[in-house]
Design a protein around this motif. Structure first.
Motif, PDB file in Angstrom:
ATOM      1  N   LEU A  58     -10.985  -1.290   5.295  1.00 37.28           N
ATOM      2  CA  LEU A  58     -11.445  -2.094   4.846  1.00 37.28           C
ATOM      3  C   LEU A  58     -11.341  -3.060   3.939  1.00 37.28           C
ATOM      4  O   LEU A  58     -11.348  -4.280   3.882  1.00 37.28           O
ATOM      5  CB  LEU A  58     -12.679  -1.253   4.293  1.00 37.28           C
ATOM      6  CG  LEU A  58     -14.313  -2.125   3.611  1.00 37.28           C
ATOM      7  CD1 LEU A  58     -14.739  -3.541   4.099  1.00 37.28           C
ATOM      8  CD2 LEU A  58     -15.212  -1.050   3.141  1.00 37.28           C
ATOM      9  N   GLU A  59     -10.666  -2.277   2.748  1.00 34.46           N
ATOM     10  CA  GLU A  59     -10.204  -2.715   2.372  1.00 34.46           C
ATOM     11  C   GLU A  59      -9.522  -3.950   2.787  1.00 34.46           C
ATOM     12  O   GLU A  59      -9.116  -5.451   1.870  1.00 34.46           O
ATOM     13  CB  GLU A  59      -8.621  -1.707   0.910  1.00 34.46           C
ATOM     14  CG  GLU A  59      -9.999  -0.863   0.540  1.00 34.46           C
ATOM     15  CD  GLU A  59     -10.726  -1.621  -0.376  1.00 34.46           C
ATOM     16  OE1 GLU A  59     -10.357  -2.842  -1.445  1.00 34.46           O
ATOM     17  OE2 GLU A  59     -12.021  -1.402  -1.157  1.00 34.46           O
ATOM     18  N   VAL A  60      -8.450  -3.883   3.366  1.00 34.47           N
ATOM     19  CA  VAL A  60      -7.200  -4.662   4.313  1.00 34.47           C
ATOM     20  C   VAL A  60      -8.245  -5.910   4.643  1.00 34.47           C
ATOM     21  O   VAL A  60      -7.671  -7.306   4.361  1.00 34.47           O
ATOM     22  CB  VAL A  60      -6.579  -4.202   5.210  1.00 34.47           C
ATOM     23  CG1 VAL A  60      -4.926  -5.553   5.828  1.00 34.47           C
ATOM     24  CG2 VAL A  60      -5.220  -3.221   5.216  1.00 34.47           C
ATOM     25  N   PHE A  61      -9.428  -5.737   5.648  1.00 31.76           N
ATOM     26  CA  PHE A  61     -10.182  -7.189   5.704  1.00 31.76           C
ATOM     27  C   PHE A  61     -10.237  -7.289   4.952  1.00 31.76           C
ATOM     28  O   PHE A  61     -10.624  -9.247   5.257  1.00 31.76           O
ATOM     29  CB  PHE A  61     -10.684  -6.471   7.568  1.00 31.76           C
ATOM     30  CG  PHE A  61     -10.127  -5.887   8.931  1.00 31.76           C
ATOM     31  CD1 PHE A  61     -10.038  -6.952   8.829  1.00 31.76           C
ATOM     32  CD2 PHE A  61     -10.788  -4.832   8.810  1.00 31.76           C
ATOM     33  CE1 PHE A  61      -9.707  -6.559  10.197  1.00 31.76           C
ATOM     34  CE2 PHE A  61     -10.438  -4.307   9.764  1.00 31.76           C
ATOM     35  CZ  PHE A  61      -9.841  -5.713  11.206  1.00 31.76           C
ATOM     36  N   THR A  69      -3.427  -8.323   9.014  1.00 28.45           N
ATOM     37  CA  THR A  69      -2.064  -7.446  10.733  1.00 28.45           C
ATOM     38  C   THR A  69      -2.197  -6.092  11.109  1.00 28.45           C
ATOM     39  O   THR A  69      -2.621  -5.807  10.487  1.00 28.45           O
ATOM     40  CB  THR A  69      -0.628  -8.227  10.773  1.00 28.45           C
ATOM     41  OG1 THR A  69      -0.456  -7.212   9.358  1.00 28.45           O
ATOM     42  CG2 THR A  69      -1.088  -9.421  10.223  1.00 28.45           C
ATOM     43  N   LEU A  70      -1.650  -5.368  12.317  1.00 28.47           N
ATOM     44  CA  LEU A  70      -1.787  -4.276  12.506  1.00 28.47           C
ATOM     45  C   LEU A  70      -0.740  -3.968  11.322  1.00 28.47           C
ATOM     46  O   LEU A  70      -1.107  -2.667  11.147  1.00 28.47           O
ATOM     47  CB  LEU A  70      -1.590  -4.145  13.832  1.00 28.47           C
ATOM     48  CG  LEU A  70      -2.681  -4.496  15.099  1.00 28.47           C
ATOM     49  CD1 LEU A  70      -2.840  -4.567  16.169  1.00 28.47           C
ATOM     50  CD2 LEU A  70      -3.716  -3.699  14.190  1.00 28.47           C
ATOM     51  N   PRO A  71       0.194  -4.192  11.570  1.00 30.38           N
ATOM     52  CA  PRO A  71       1.476  -3.552  10.813  1.00 30.38           C
ATOM     53  C   PRO A  71       0.794  -2.934   9.269  1.00 30.38           C
ATOM     54  O   PRO A  71       0.839  -1.558   8.359  1.00 30.38           O
ATOM     55  CB  PRO A  71       2.340  -4.079  10.537  1.00 30.38           C
ATOM     56  CG  PRO A  71       2.616  -5.138  11.453  1.00 30.38           C
ATOM     57  CD  PRO A  71       1.374  -5.171  12.228  1.00 30.38           C
ATOM     58  N   GLU A  72       0.136  -3.914   8.842  1.00 26.98           N
ATOM     59  CA  GLU A  72      -0.618  -4.018   7.028  1.00 26.98           C
ATOM     60  C   GLU A  72      -1.667  -3.182   7.587  1.00 26.98           C
ATOM     61  O   GLU A  72      -1.886  -2.130   6.044  1.00 26.98           O
ATOM     62  CB  GLU A  72      -1.179  -5.538   6.836  1.00 26.98           C
ATOM     63  CG  GLU A  72      -1.849  -5.001   5.279  1.00 26.98           C
ATOM     64  CD  GLU A  72      -1.576  -6.488   4.844  1.00 26.98           C
ATOM     65  OE1 GLU A  72      -1.642  -7.840   5.258  1.00 26.98           O
ATOM     66  OE2 GLU A  72      -1.831  -6.304   3.396  1.00 26.98           O
ATOM     67  N   LEU A  73      -2.552  -2.942   9.275  1.00 28.35           N
ATOM     68  CA  LEU A  73      -3.612  -2.280   9.206  1.00 28.35           C
ATOM     69  C   LEU A  73      -3.631  -0.444   9.266  1.00 28.35           C
ATOM     70  O   LEU A  73      -3.532  -0.177   8.108  1.00 28.35           O
ATOM     71  CB  LEU A  73      -4.138  -2.579   9.711  1.00 28.35           C
ATOM     72  CG  LEU A  73      -5.343  -4.058   9.411  1.00 28.35           C
ATOM     73  CD1 LEU A  73      -6.069  -4.352  11.306  1.00 28.35           C
ATOM     74  CD2 LEU A  73      -6.838  -3.290   8.966  1.00 28.35           C
ATOM     75  N   THR A  74      -1.910  -0.454   9.599  1.00 22.64           N
ATOM     76  CA  THR A  74      -1.203   0.818   9.748  1.00 22.64           C
ATOM     77  C   THR A  74      -1.014   1.466   8.994  1.00 22.64           C
ATOM     78  O   THR A  74      -1.157   2.646   7.925  1.00 22.64           O
ATOM     79  CB  THR A  74      -0.608   1.192  11.098  1.00 22.64           C
ATOM     80  OG1 THR A  74       0.071  -0.283  11.431  1.00 22.64           O
ATOM     81  CG2 THR A  74      -1.246   0.654  12.427  1.00 22.64           C
ATOM     82  N   LYS A  75      -0.438   0.378   7.812  1.00 15.22           N
ATOM     83  CA  LYS A  75       0.092   1.333   6.963  1.00 15.22           C
ATOM     84  C   LYS A  75      -0.729   2.257   5.418  1.00 15.22           C
ATOM     85  O   LYS A  75      -0.718   2.531   4.955  1.00 15.22           O
ATOM     86  CB  LYS A  75       1.387   0.254   6.105  1.00 15.22           C
ATOM     87  CG  LYS A  75       2.200   0.537   5.125  1.00 15.22           C
ATOM     88  CD  LYS A  75       3.152  -0.682   4.364  1.00 15.22           C
ATOM     89  CE  LYS A  75       3.614   0.125   2.794  1.00 15.22           C
ATOM     90  NZ  LYS A  75       4.401  -1.392   2.912  1.00 15.22           N
ATOM     91  N   ALA A  76      -1.367   0.772   5.365  1.00 13.50           N
ATOM     92  CA  ALA A  76      -2.676   1.172   4.562  1.00 13.50           C
ATOM     93  C   ALA A  76      -3.328   2.397   5.358  1.00 13.50           C
ATOM     94  O   ALA A  76      -4.081   3.197   4.411  1.00 13.50           O
ATOM     95  CB  ALA A  76      -3.711  -0.197   4.702  1.00 13.50           C
TER      96      ALA A  76
END
Lengths: 195, 195
Positions: free
Chosen positions: A19-22, A31-38
DNA sequence: AGTTTTATGTACTTATCGGTACAATGAATT
DNA sequence: AATTCATTGTACCGATAAGTACATAAAACT
Protein backbone atom coordinates in the motif's frame (compact mmCIF):
# COMPACT_ATOMS: atom_id res chain seq x y z
CA UNK A 1 -4.44 -33.83 4.33
CA UNK A 2 -0.94 -32.36 4.73
CA UNK A 3 -1.05 -28.59 4.60
CA UNK A 4 2.33 -27.98 3.01
CA UNK A 5 4.95 -25.45 3.90
CA UNK A 6 3.66 -22.61 6.03
CA UNK A 7 3.83 -19.02 4.79
CA UNK A 8 6.99 -17.27 5.98
CA UNK A 9 5.47 -13.77 6.06
CA UNK A 10 2.46 -11.95 7.43
CA UNK A 11 0.17 -11.21 4.49
CA UNK A 12 -1.37 -8.17 6.19
CA UNK A 13 1.99 -6.63 6.95
CA UNK A 14 3.12 -7.28 3.38
CA UNK A 15 -0.07 -5.69 2.09
CA UNK A 16 0.54 -2.61 4.20
CA UNK A 17 3.97 -2.29 2.66
CA UNK A 18 2.54 -2.69 -0.83
CA UNK A 19 0.00 0.00 0.00
CA UNK A 20 2.78 2.42 0.87
CA UNK A 21 4.46 1.79 -2.47
CA UNK A 22 1.26 2.24 -4.50
CA UNK A 23 0.46 5.34 -2.48
CA UNK A 24 3.80 6.95 -3.24
CA UNK A 25 4.26 5.73 -6.80
CA UNK A 26 0.77 5.25 -8.17
CA UNK A 27 -0.38 2.05 -9.83
CA UNK A 28 1.78 2.39 -12.92
CA UNK A 29 4.79 3.81 -11.13
CA UNK A 30 4.98 0.94 -8.66
CA UNK A 31 7.25 -1.76 -10.08
CA UNK A 32 7.36 -5.36 -8.98
CA UNK A 33 10.97 -5.15 -7.79
CA UNK A 34 10.05 -2.16 -5.59
CA UNK A 35 6.91 -3.89 -4.34
CA UNK A 36 8.61 -7.18 -3.51
CA UNK A 37 11.51 -5.41 -1.83
CA UNK A 38 9.19 -3.32 0.34
CA UNK A 39 7.05 -6.37 1.13
CA UNK A 40 10.09 -8.43 2.04
CA UNK A 41 9.06 -11.31 -0.20
CA UNK A 42 9.99 -12.56 -3.63
CA UNK A 43 7.92 -12.51 -6.76
CA UNK A 44 6.37 -15.98 -6.76
CA UNK A 45 5.27 -15.48 -3.16
CA UNK A 46 3.56 -12.26 -4.17
CA UNK A 47 1.71 -13.94 -7.01
CA UNK A 48 0.74 -16.93 -4.87
CA UNK A 49 -0.62 -14.75 -2.08
CA UNK A 50 -2.17 -11.81 -3.96
CA UNK A 51 -2.69 -12.81 -7.61
CA UNK A 52 -1.13 -10.32 -9.97
CA UNK A 53 -0.20 -6.64 -9.76
CA UNK A 54 -3.73 -5.46 -10.48
CA UNK A 55 -5.29 -7.72 -7.85
CA UNK A 56 -2.63 -6.67 -5.37
CA UNK A 57 -3.54 -3.06 -6.02
CA UNK A 58 -7.20 -3.76 -5.41
CA UNK A 59 -6.39 -5.49 -2.12
CA UNK A 60 -4.16 -2.59 -1.12
CA UNK A 61 -6.97 -0.21 -2.04
CA UNK A 62 -9.41 -2.13 0.14
CA UNK A 63 -6.93 -1.98 2.97
CA UNK A 64 -6.49 1.73 2.37
CA UNK A 65 -10.21 2.29 2.74
CA UNK A 66 -10.61 0.20 5.86
CA UNK A 67 -7.35 1.48 7.38
CA UNK A 68 -6.06 5.00 6.74
CA UNK A 69 -9.39 6.14 5.28
CA UNK A 70 -11.55 4.64 8.00
CA UNK A 71 -11.94 8.12 9.44
CA UNK A 72 -14.40 8.75 6.59
CA UNK A 73 -17.16 6.48 7.83
CA UNK A 74 -16.54 7.65 11.38
CA UNK A 75 -16.83 11.25 10.22
CA UNK A 76 -20.14 10.54 8.52
CA UNK A 77 -21.49 9.30 11.84
CA UNK A 78 -20.98 12.69 13.48
CA UNK A 79 -24.23 14.15 14.81
CA UNK A 80 -24.42 17.08 12.39
CA UNK A 81 -23.62 17.46 8.73
CA UNK A 82 -21.30 20.32 9.50
CA UNK A 83 -19.39 18.29 12.07
CA UNK A 84 -19.17 15.48 9.54
CA UNK A 85 -17.63 17.75 6.92
CA UNK A 86 -15.18 19.17 9.44
CA UNK A 87 -14.23 15.65 10.52
CA UNK A 88 -13.73 14.59 6.91
CA UNK A 89 -11.25 17.39 6.32
CA UNK A 90 -9.45 17.14 9.63
CA UNK A 91 -9.34 13.36 9.45
CA UNK A 92 -7.71 13.51 6.05
CA UNK A 93 -5.17 16.04 7.25
CA UNK A 94 -4.42 13.93 10.33
CA UNK A 95 -3.78 11.02 8.00
CA UNK A 96 -0.94 12.94 6.32
CA UNK A 97 1.09 13.07 9.54
CA UNK A 98 4.42 11.26 9.81
CA UNK A 99 4.17 10.45 6.16
CA UNK A 100 7.22 10.93 3.99
CA UNK A 101 6.84 9.52 0.53
CA UNK A 102 3.20 8.45 0.45
CA UNK A 103 1.54 11.85 0.68
CA UNK A 104 -1.89 12.69 -0.65
CA UNK A 105 -4.60 10.12 -1.29
CA UNK A 106 -4.33 6.76 -3.02
CA UNK A 107 -7.80 7.12 -4.51
CA UNK A 108 -6.73 10.34 -6.21
CA UNK A 109 -3.11 9.73 -7.12
CA UNK A 110 -3.30 5.98 -7.69
CA UNK A 111 -4.17 6.48 -11.35
CA UNK A 112 -5.51 9.94 -12.24
CA UNK A 113 -4.15 9.69 -15.77
CA UNK A 114 -2.55 6.51 -17.02
CA UNK A 115 -1.50 4.39 -19.95
CA UNK A 116 -3.72 1.91 -21.71
CA UNK A 117 -2.55 -0.95 -19.52
CA UNK A 118 -3.84 0.76 -16.36
CA UNK A 119 -7.07 1.98 -17.92
CA UNK A 120 -9.34 -0.33 -15.94
CA UNK A 121 -7.73 0.66 -12.65
CA UNK A 122 -8.07 4.32 -13.58
CA UNK A 123 -11.76 3.88 -14.33
CA UNK A 124 -12.36 1.98 -11.12
CA UNK A 125 -10.78 4.76 -9.09
CA UNK A 126 -12.82 7.38 -10.94
CA UNK A 127 -15.97 5.42 -10.15
CA UNK A 128 -14.92 5.10 -6.52
CA UNK A 129 -14.47 8.87 -6.31
CA UNK A 130 -17.96 9.33 -7.73
CA UNK A 131 -19.41 6.85 -5.26
CA UNK A 132 -17.83 8.83 -2.44
CA UNK A 133 -19.62 11.92 -3.72
CA UNK A 134 -22.87 9.95 -3.58
CA UNK A 135 -22.18 8.87 0.00
CA UNK A 136 -21.66 12.49 1.01
CA UNK A 137 -24.84 13.54 -0.76
CA UNK A 138 -26.88 10.90 1.05
CA UNK A 139 -25.49 11.99 4.39
CA UNK A 140 -26.51 15.58 3.70
CA UNK A 141 -29.92 14.57 2.41
CA UNK A 142 -30.72 12.86 5.67
CA UNK A 143 -29.42 15.95 7.47
CA UNK A 144 -32.03 17.98 5.61
CA UNK A 145 -34.70 15.50 6.65
CA UNK A 146 -33.56 15.84 10.24
CA UNK A 147 -33.76 19.61 10.06
CA UNK A 148 -30.01 19.74 10.61
CA UNK A 149 -29.51 21.42 7.22
CA UNK A 150 -31.90 24.05 5.81
CA UNK A 151 -34.74 22.85 3.59
CA UNK A 152 -33.88 23.35 -0.07
CA UNK A 153 -30.18 22.71 0.45
CA UNK A 154 -28.57 21.44 -2.76
CA UNK A 155 -27.21 18.24 -1.24
CA UNK A 156 -25.79 16.94 -4.51
CA UNK A 157 -23.69 20.05 -4.92
CA UNK A 158 -22.78 20.17 -1.26
CA UNK A 159 -21.59 16.56 -1.41
CA UNK A 160 -19.61 17.28 -4.52
CA UNK A 161 -18.16 20.40 -2.99
CA UNK A 162 -16.89 18.49 0.04
CA UNK A 163 -15.43 15.86 -2.28
CA UNK A 164 -13.85 18.58 -4.41
CA UNK A 165 -12.17 20.23 -1.44
CA UNK A 166 -11.05 16.81 -0.24
CA UNK A 167 -9.54 16.05 -3.65
CA UNK A 168 -7.92 19.47 -3.69
CA UNK A 169 -6.42 18.83 -0.27
CA UNK A 170 -5.06 15.54 -1.62
CA UNK A 171 -3.36 17.39 -4.47
CA UNK A 172 -2.00 19.98 -2.03
CA UNK A 173 -0.69 17.29 0.30
CA UNK A 174 0.97 15.52 -2.64
CA UNK A 175 2.58 18.87 -3.48
CA UNK A 176 4.22 19.06 -0.07
CA UNK A 177 1.93 21.63 1.54
CA UNK A 178 2.46 21.49 5.32
CA UNK A 179 -0.25 20.42 7.74
CA UNK A 180 -0.81 23.84 9.21
CA UNK A 181 -1.70 25.38 5.88
CA UNK A 182 -3.98 22.49 5.01
CA UNK A 183 -5.92 23.17 8.22
CA UNK A 184 -6.31 26.83 7.37
CA UNK A 185 -7.62 25.93 3.93
CA UNK A 186 -10.07 23.41 5.39
CA UNK A 187 -11.33 26.03 7.84
CA UNK A 188 -11.80 28.52 5.04
CA UNK A 189 -13.63 25.93 2.94
CA UNK A 190 -16.16 25.57 5.75
CA UNK A 191 -17.00 29.22 5.18
CA UNK A 192 -19.11 28.09 2.22
CA UNK A 193 -21.30 26.01 4.50
CA UNK A 194 -25.05 26.61 4.01
CA UNK A 195 -26.75 28.60 6.74
CA UNK B 1 25.50 27.65 -46.44
CA UNK B 2 23.00 24.98 -47.52
CA UNK B 3 20.21 24.59 -45.01
CA UNK B 4 19.34 20.96 -45.64
CA UNK B 5 16.03 19.22 -46.05
CA UNK B 6 13.10 21.18 -44.76
CA UNK B 7 10.95 19.82 -41.93
CA UNK B 8 7.94 17.93 -43.22
CA UNK B 9 5.67 18.76 -40.25
CA UNK B 10 4.55 21.75 -38.22
CA UNK B 11 6.34 21.59 -34.89
CA UNK B 12 3.61 23.53 -33.09
CA UNK B 13 0.86 21.26 -34.37
CA UNK B 14 2.91 18.20 -33.40
CA UNK B 15 3.46 19.69 -29.95
CA UNK B 16 -0.27 20.23 -29.51
CA UNK B 17 -0.86 16.58 -30.33
CA UNK B 18 1.82 15.52 -27.84
CA UNK B 19 0.15 17.74 -25.25
CA UNK B 20 -3.13 15.89 -25.73
CA UNK B 21 -1.41 12.55 -25.16
CA UNK B 22 0.41 13.70 -22.01
CA UNK B 23 -2.81 15.28 -20.77
CA UNK B 24 -4.77 12.05 -21.14
CA UNK B 25 -2.06 9.59 -20.16
CA UNK B 26 0.21 11.47 -17.80
CA UNK B 27 3.97 11.64 -18.25
CA UNK B 28 4.65 8.00 -17.46
CA UNK B 29 1.60 6.62 -19.21
CA UNK B 30 2.40 8.33 -22.50
CA UNK B 31 4.48 5.98 -24.63
CA UNK B 32 6.65 6.95 -27.56
CA UNK B 33 4.63 4.90 -30.06
CA UNK B 34 1.45 6.69 -28.93
CA UNK B 35 3.17 10.07 -29.01
CA UNK B 36 4.69 9.63 -32.46
CA UNK B 37 1.44 8.28 -33.87
CA UNK B 38 -0.56 11.21 -32.52
CA UNK B 39 2.09 13.67 -33.70
CA UNK B 40 2.19 12.12 -37.15
CA UNK B 41 5.98 11.82 -37.14
CA UNK B 42 8.47 9.05 -36.51
CA UNK B 43 10.78 8.67 -33.62
CA UNK B 44 14.01 10.22 -34.94
CA UNK B 45 12.06 13.28 -36.05
CA UNK B 46 10.69 13.62 -32.53
CA UNK B 47 14.14 13.41 -30.98
CA UNK B 48 15.63 15.83 -33.52
CA UNK B 49 12.89 18.40 -32.98
CA UNK B 50 12.16 18.11 -29.26
CA UNK B 51 15.05 16.32 -27.54
CA UNK B 52 13.85 13.36 -25.49
CA UNK B 53 10.59 12.42 -23.82
CA UNK B 54 11.25 14.58 -20.77
CA UNK B 55 12.12 17.66 -22.82
CA UNK B 56 9.08 17.06 -25.00
CA UNK B 57 6.93 16.98 -21.88
CA UNK B 58 8.37 20.28 -20.68
CA UNK B 59 7.69 21.90 -24.05
CA UNK B 60 4.15 20.50 -24.00
CA UNK B 61 3.74 21.84 -20.47
CA UNK B 62 4.87 25.31 -21.59
CA UNK B 63 2.39 25.16 -24.44
CA UNK B 64 -0.30 24.06 -22.01
CA UNK B 65 0.33 27.10 -19.85
CA UNK B 66 0.39 29.58 -22.71
CA UNK B 67 -2.51 27.87 -24.52
CA UNK B 68 -5.31 26.11 -22.65
CA UNK B 69 -4.30 27.66 -19.32
CA UNK B 70 -3.88 31.18 -20.66
CA UNK B 71 -7.21 32.04 -19.06
CA UNK B 72 -5.36 32.09 -15.73
CA UNK B 73 -3.34 35.23 -16.36
CA UNK B 74 -6.38 36.86 -17.96
CA UNK B 75 -8.43 35.99 -14.91
CA UNK B 76 -5.88 37.57 -12.61
CA UNK B 77 -6.25 40.81 -14.53
CA UNK B 78 -9.92 41.09 -13.61
CA UNK B 79 -10.68 44.29 -11.70
CA UNK B 80 -11.59 42.63 -8.41
CA UNK B 81 -10.16 39.66 -6.54
CA UNK B 82 -13.57 38.07 -6.42
CA UNK B 83 -14.03 38.40 -10.18
CA UNK B 84 -10.56 36.94 -10.62
CA UNK B 85 -11.41 33.87 -8.55
CA UNK B 86 -14.69 33.41 -10.41
CA UNK B 87 -12.88 33.72 -13.74
CA UNK B 88 -10.28 31.18 -12.63
CA UNK B 89 -12.94 28.60 -11.87
CA UNK B 90 -15.14 29.31 -14.88
CA UNK B 91 -12.15 29.51 -17.19
CA UNK B 92 -10.99 26.11 -16.06
CA UNK B 93 -14.45 24.62 -16.51
CA UNK B 94 -14.73 26.19 -19.98
CA UNK B 95 -11.43 24.54 -20.83
CA UNK B 96 -12.97 21.11 -20.21
CA UNK B 97 -15.49 21.51 -23.03
CA UNK B 98 -15.35 19.30 -26.13
CA UNK B 99 -12.67 17.31 -24.44
CA UNK B 100 -12.90 13.55 -24.54
CA UNK B 101 -9.81 11.82 -23.27
CA UNK B 102 -7.72 14.68 -21.96
CA UNK B 103 -9.90 15.78 -19.06
CA UNK B 104 -8.69 17.48 -15.93
CA UNK B 105 -5.45 19.45 -15.71
CA UNK B 106 -2.02 18.48 -16.99
CA UNK B 107 -0.33 20.20 -14.06
CA UNK B 108 -2.26 17.97 -11.66
CA UNK B 109 -2.51 14.67 -13.49
CA UNK B 110 0.76 14.84 -15.41
CA UNK B 111 2.63 13.18 -12.56
CA UNK B 112 0.88 13.31 -9.18
CA UNK B 113 2.53 10.07 -8.09
CA UNK B 114 5.11 8.38 -10.23
CA UNK B 115 7.98 5.94 -10.48
CA UNK B 116 11.59 6.81 -9.83
CA UNK B 117 12.25 7.56 -13.49
CA UNK B 118 9.64 10.35 -13.50
CA UNK B 119 10.63 11.75 -10.13
CA UNK B 120 12.11 14.99 -11.44
CA UNK B 121 9.03 15.69 -13.57
CA UNK B 122 6.82 15.01 -10.56
CA UNK B 123 8.80 17.43 -8.42
CA UNK B 124 8.74 20.11 -11.09
CA UNK B 125 4.97 19.86 -11.34
CA UNK B 126 4.63 20.02 -7.56
CA UNK B 127 6.76 23.15 -7.54
CA UNK B 128 4.71 24.64 -10.36
CA UNK B 129 1.54 24.05 -8.35
CA UNK B 130 3.10 25.81 -5.38
CA UNK B 131 4.18 28.74 -7.53
CA UNK B 132 0.59 29.07 -8.75
CA UNK B 133 -0.49 29.33 -5.12
CA UNK B 134 2.04 32.14 -4.69
CA UNK B 135 0.70 33.96 -7.75
CA UNK B 136 -2.81 33.83 -6.33
CA UNK B 137 -1.60 35.06 -2.96
CA UNK B 138 0.13 38.05 -4.53
CA UNK B 139 -2.98 38.96 -6.50
CA UNK B 140 -5.03 38.94 -3.32
CA UNK B 141 -2.41 40.88 -1.39
CA UNK B 142 -2.60 43.71 -3.86
CA UNK B 143 -6.38 43.51 -3.64
CA UNK B 144 -6.07 44.14 0.07
CA UNK B 145 -3.82 47.13 -0.62
CA UNK B 146 -6.42 48.47 -3.05
CA UNK B 147 -9.16 48.10 -0.48
CA UNK B 148 -10.81 45.53 -2.72
CA UNK B 149 -10.45 42.87 -0.03
CA UNK B 150 -10.92 43.57 3.69
CA UNK B 151 -7.86 44.50 5.74
CA UNK B 152 -6.57 41.49 7.64
CA UNK B 153 -7.57 39.00 4.96
CA UNK B 154 -5.39 35.90 5.10
CA UNK B 155 -4.19 36.11 1.52
CA UNK B 156 -1.89 33.11 1.77
CA UNK B 157 -4.78 30.90 2.84
CA UNK B 158 -7.16 32.48 0.35
CA UNK B 159 -4.68 31.85 -2.47
CA UNK B 160 -4.22 28.30 -1.34
CA UNK B 161 -7.95 27.82 -1.01
CA UNK B 162 -8.52 28.91 -4.60
CA UNK B 163 -5.73 26.60 -5.73
CA UNK B 164 -7.22 23.77 -3.67
CA UNK B 165 -10.66 24.17 -5.22
CA UNK B 166 -9.03 24.40 -8.65
CA UNK B 167 -7.11 21.18 -8.02
CA UNK B 168 -10.27 19.56 -6.72
CA UNK B 169 -12.13 20.60 -9.86
CA UNK B 170 -9.33 19.04 -11.89
CA UNK B 171 -9.79 15.75 -10.04
CA UNK B 172 -13.54 15.97 -10.52
CA UNK B 173 -13.18 16.69 -14.23
CA UNK B 174 -10.78 13.75 -14.58
CA UNK B 175 -13.43 11.63 -12.87
CA UNK B 176 -15.98 12.47 -15.55
CA UNK B 177 -18.07 15.00 -13.62
CA UNK B 178 -20.18 16.99 -16.12
CA UNK B 179 -19.73 20.70 -16.69
CA UNK B 180 -23.01 21.70 -15.08
CA UNK B 181 -22.07 20.15 -11.76
CA UNK B 182 -18.61 21.65 -11.85
CA UNK B 183 -20.21 25.09 -12.19
CA UNK B 184 -22.47 24.50 -9.22
CA UNK B 185 -19.47 23.44 -7.13
CA UNK B 186 -17.50 26.51 -8.21
CA UNK B 187 -20.42 28.75 -7.27
CA UNK B 188 -20.68 27.10 -3.87
CA UNK B 189 -16.94 27.45 -3.33
CA UNK B 190 -17.33 31.21 -3.78
CA UNK B 191 -19.56 31.13 -0.72
CA UNK B 192 -16.39 31.02 1.37
CA UNK B 193 -15.26 34.36 -0.03
CA UNK B 194 -14.21 36.88 2.64
CA UNK B 195 -16.65 39.71 3.29
C1' DA C 1 24.58 20.24 -61.97
C1' DG C 2 26.95 19.00 -57.98
C1' DT C 3 27.66 19.46 -53.15
C1' DT C 4 26.27 20.15 -48.65
C1' DT C 5 23.22 19.58 -44.91
C1' DT C 6 19.32 18.43 -42.56
C1' DA C 7 15.10 15.43 -42.18
C1' DT C 8 13.06 10.95 -42.70
C1' DG C 9 12.25 5.76 -42.40
C1' DT C 10 13.72 1.23 -41.06
C1' DA C 11 15.70 -1.45 -38.00
C1' DC C 12 18.26 -2.07 -34.22
C1' DT C 13 20.12 -1.85 -29.00
C1' DT C 14 19.90 -2.13 -24.13
C1' DA C 15 17.09 -2.15 -20.16
C1' DT C 16 13.15 -3.16 -17.74
C1' DC C 17 8.46 -4.42 -17.49
C1' DG C 18 4.93 -8.09 -15.63
C1' DG C 19 4.60 -12.84 -15.20
C1' DT C 20 6.12 -17.90 -14.69
C1' DA C 21 8.75 -22.78 -14.77
C1' DC C 22 10.99 -25.57 -11.92
C1' DA C 23 13.63 -27.46 -8.40
C1' DA C 24 14.50 -27.08 -3.49
C1' DT C 25 12.53 -26.31 1.20
C1' DG C 26 10.11 -27.50 5.22
C1' DA C 27 5.97 -27.91 8.35
C1' DA C 28 1.85 -30.85 9.04
C1' DT C 29 -0.21 -35.20 8.50
C1' DT C 30 0.09 -40.23 8.36
C1' DA D 1 10.34 -41.69 9.90
C1' DA D 2 8.03 -41.27 5.52
C1' DT D 3 4.92 -38.72 2.76
C1' DT D 4 2.51 -34.88 1.19
C1' DC D 5 2.07 -30.29 -0.75
C1' DA D 6 2.06 -25.23 -0.49
C1' DT D 7 5.88 -21.94 -0.15
C1' DT D 8 10.30 -20.29 -1.48
C1' DG D 9 14.41 -18.87 -4.43
C1' DT D 10 16.68 -18.71 -8.83
C1' DA D 11 16.44 -18.14 -13.24
C1' DC D 12 14.06 -17.45 -17.03
C1' DC D 13 10.17 -15.81 -20.60
C1' DG D 14 8.05 -12.71 -24.17
C1' DA D 15 6.70 -7.99 -24.59
C1' DT D 16 7.64 -3.40 -24.54
C1' DA D 17 10.00 0.66 -22.83
C1' DA D 18 13.20 4.71 -24.34
C1' DG D 19 16.70 5.86 -27.27
C1' DT D 20 19.90 5.54 -31.58
C1' DA D 21 22.77 3.96 -36.05
C1' DC D 22 22.62 4.29 -40.56
C1' DA D 23 21.23 4.60 -45.10
C1' DT D 24 18.10 7.32 -47.98
C1' DA D 25 15.53 11.52 -49.40
C1' DA D 26 15.20 16.24 -50.51
C1' DA D 27 15.90 21.18 -50.18
C1' DA D 28 19.35 25.22 -50.38
C1' DC D 29 23.67 26.85 -51.59
C1' DT D 30 27.85 27.26 -54.85
Amino acid sequence: MPSGRVRQFDADVALDRALEVFWARGYEGATLPELTKAMGINRPSLYAAFGNKEQLFRKALDRYQTGPMSFLTEALNKPTARAAAEAIFSGFIDMQRNREKARGCLIVSGALASGEEAETVRQELAQLRQSIVAVFRKRFESAVEDGDLPKGTDCATLGRYVATVLGGLAVQAASGTPEKELRLVAAMAMGAWPT
